[in-house]
Design an enzyme around this catalytic site. Sequence first.
Site, PDB file in Angstrom:
ATOM      1  N   ARG A  38      38.061  44.903 129.264  1.00  0.00           N
ATOM      2  CA  ARG A  38      37.330  44.083 128.279  1.00  0.00           C
ATOM      3  C   ARG A  38      35.902  44.616 128.150  1.00  0.00           C
ATOM      4  NH1 ARG A  38      35.300  39.727 130.340  1.00  0.00           N
ATOM      5  NH2 ARG A  38      37.244  38.903 131.164  1.00  0.00           N
ATOM      6  N   TYR A  87      29.304  39.891 101.776  1.00  0.00           N
ATOM      7  CA  TYR A  87      30.749  39.807 102.009  1.00  0.00           C
ATOM      8  C   TYR A  87      31.092  38.326 102.289  1.00  0.00           C
ATOM      9  CZ  TYR A  87      35.049  39.847 104.677  1.00  0.00           C
ATOM     10  OH  TYR A  87      36.296  39.552 105.147  1.00  0.00           O
ATOM     11  N   LYS A 127      36.748  49.962 107.390  1.00  0.00           N
ATOM     12  CA  LYS A 127      36.577  50.506 106.049  1.00  0.00           C
ATOM     13  C   LYS A 127      36.424  52.038 106.098  1.00  0.00           C
ATOM     14  CE  LYS A 127      37.067  46.258 105.009  1.00  0.00           C
ATOM     15  NZ  LYS A 127      36.253  45.346 105.709  1.00  0.00           N
TER      16      LYS A 127
HETATM   17  C1  LIG Z   1      30.516  44.451 103.864  1.00  0.00           C
HETATM   18  C2  LIG Z   1      31.470  43.906 104.888  1.00  0.00           C
HETATM   19  N1  LIG Z   1      30.994  43.465 106.060  1.00  0.00           N
HETATM   20  C3  LIG Z   1      31.808  42.966 107.023  1.00  0.00           C
HETATM   21  C4  LIG Z   1      33.170  42.861 106.823  1.00  0.00           C
HETATM   22  C5  LIG Z   1      34.044  42.273 107.902  1.00  0.00           C
HETATM   23  O1  LIG Z   1      34.744  43.273 108.571  1.00  0.00           O
HETATM   24  P1  LIG Z   1      36.215  43.087 109.223  1.00  0.00           P
HETATM   25  O2  LIG Z   1      37.155  42.781 108.083  1.00  0.00           O
HETATM   26  O3  LIG Z   1      36.454  44.395 109.894  1.00  0.00           O
HETATM   27  O4  LIG Z   1      36.121  41.949 110.166  1.00  0.00           O
HETATM   28  C6  LIG Z   1      33.712  43.310 105.615  1.00  0.00           C
HETATM   29  C7  LIG Z   1      35.154  43.202 105.363  1.00  0.00           C
HETATM   30  O5  LIG Z   1      35.613  43.309 104.248  1.00  0.00           O
HETATM   31  C8  LIG Z   1      32.836  43.845 104.615  1.00  0.00           C
HETATM   32  O6  LIG Z   1      33.298  44.276 103.429  1.00  0.00           O
END
Ligand SMILES: Cc1ncc(COP(=O)(O)O)c(C=O)c1O
Length: 379
Positions: free
Chosen positions: A46, A98, A195
Site C-alpha cells: 500500500r 471536470y 488520460k
Molecule cells: C481534467 C480531469 N481531472 C481529473 C479527472 C479525474 O480522473 P480519474 O477519472 O482518473 O479519476 C478527469 C477525468 O475525466 C479529468 O478529465
Amino acid sequence: MKFGTKAIHAGQHPDPSTGAVMTPIYQTSTYAQKAPGDNQGYEYSRGTNPTRKSLEDCLAALENAQYGLAFSSGMGATDAVMKLLQPGDEVITGNDLYGGSYRIFTKIFTNYGITFHFLDLSDPTIIEEYVNGNTKMVWIETPTNPTMQVVDIEAVAAITKKHELTLVVDNTFASPYLQNPIDLGADIVMHSVTKYIGGHSDLVMGALMMNDEDLYKRLWFIYNACGATPGPMDSFLALRGIKTLHLRMKAHCENGRAVAEFLKDHPKVEKIYWPGFTDHPNHHIAAKQMRDFGGMISIVLKDAGLDETFRIASNFKVFTLAESLGGVESLINHPATMTHGSIPKEIREKVGVVDNLLRISVGVEDIEDLLEDLKNALS
Ligand SMILES: Cc1ncc(COP(=O)(O)O)c(C=O)c1O
C-alpha cells in the site's frame, strides 16, 4: 535529458537480478524482513512497491519535479490533496472544472467544513478579491474541461506566492508534454494518468508531482494512511504507455489542428473551443505556456436540441461515444449528460456546458478517416 528520453528511461533501470530491460511487475503485497524493521525500503505494497516507485520517478521527471506519487485514480489524487486542508479553510478554483472535481469539492469536502469559490479565472486578478485569512489553496485546471478556457499559470502563481497559498494545477488536458506547471510556479501538479499519460484507455490512475519535501512527506502520509494507491500491474501499464507519450502527443496535436480547422467553418457548428485559434480569448497565454495546443476540442452544434445532439453523437463510425479522453482512439463525449452530468444545469450552462455541446478527444488514427467520419456524422 530531453522529454522523449525521460519518457523512455526515467526511473527505469535493467532489473539487477536478471537484466530484464522492462521494469518487472512486482506482484506482491509484502516483503521479507531480515529482522523487524530490517528491510530494503519495502514493507507493504500500500505504501511502497518497486514497480510503482519506477513509475513515480518517471512521472516526477516528466513534470521536472523532485517527487511523484501515483494514485488509483485521478479522483484519488484530488482527494489526497484536499486532505491537506482543515475545516474552516477556503479554496479558490475555476468555474469550469471536470465534473468529478466539482462533485468532490461540493458534495464531499464542503461537508468537512471547507469552502470553495468557483471563479472565472481567465483574468487571475479576481483571485485577490477572494483571498482572506482562511484561504489556503488555489486549484486550477488549464485548458479547462470542456470549454478549453486557458488560465495564466505564472500570473496565478505570482498571487499564490504573495499570499503563501498552495497552487495546484490539474494538468490532465495538456499532459506534461505540452505544459509543465511546476516550471511556472505551481506547488503541486495533478494528473488523471487515465488520460494522455496512460494513453491507451486501459487503466484508471492519478498522480501528484511536487518539489517541496515537506509537502511530499505530508502527501505521502495521506497516500499511505488512506490507501488509494495503484497496484503493480497498472503501474507497469502506465510505464509502458508513457514510453510513447511524446510520439502520441505530436500526433494528437497534428490531428487536433486538422479537426479544429475542419470544424471551424462547418455549417452545423455554431461555436468551437480550441486554444490554437488566434481568436480564442486566451490564445496568447496558451501560446506562452503550452508547447502546442493539443487534441481536445469542444463544439456547440447549430440549432440542435438534445435529440439532434444525441443523434449526431451516436452517428460516428471511427470516433466512439464514450467518457474519458487522451487515448490513441478518438472519442466523442456529451458533457451535459456524461462527464459533467453531476453539475446542476443552471450552473453548467452559465459556463457554456449547454445541451448541444460535444467534446472531442482527437486520437491518432489516420486524419483522412477522422475527417470523413466527422463529415458523415454531421451530415
Ligand atoms: C481534467 C480531469 N481531472 C481529473 C479527472 C479525474 O480522473 P480519474 O477519472 O482518473 O479519476 C478527469 C477525468 O475525466 C479529468 O478529465
